[in-house]
Design a protein around this motif. Structure first.
Motif: not given
Length: 128
Positions: A84-85, A110-111, A116-119
């Protein structure tokens, strides 16, 4: 270090120092002509796992980034990692060795702050 003979100047340099113990390691880096500092730490856990973190700071400004990660060797011999960043990007990876010797890996990103951002995902096969 990099030296440009046309300009007669050092164009890049970095320096690092580290300490290695039986169960952890720590390193300090001065990067990009001493404009950035990076501190990294990795701790080996007794269960075949390791935990790590890294912080990078621009010395001329206030930009700071960090990353935390965990890796574990599973009883089947497979390797699992998670990272995780500071931007909220969560990355995972699973790698296993097949009985015939090939390595198979799968990863996804993923974000975590915007589900909802694309994987993003990927697969790799090492035939060697």
């Amino acid at each position: 270090a990099a030296y440009d003979t046309a300009k007669s100047a050092v164009t890049k340099y970095a320096v690092a120092a580290g300490y290695l113990a039986s169960d952890f390691q720590v390193a300090v880096h001065l990067l990009d002509k001493a404009t950035k500092a990076k501190l990294s730490y990795c701790h080996a856990l007794a269960t075949g796992a390791s935990l790590g973190a890294e912080v990078t700071r621009e010395l001329s400004g206030s930009a700071t980034t960090f990353t935390a990660a965990y890796a574990r060797k599973l009883s089947s011999g497979a390797l699992a990692k998670i990272k995780l960043d500071n931007t909220g990007t969560l990355s995972t990876m699973y790698e296993t060795k097949l009985a015939s010797g090939e390595k198979l890996a799968g990863s996804c990103q993923l974000k975590a702050t915007d589900l909802s951002a694309p994987l993003k995902y990927g697969f790799a096969v090492d035939l060697s």
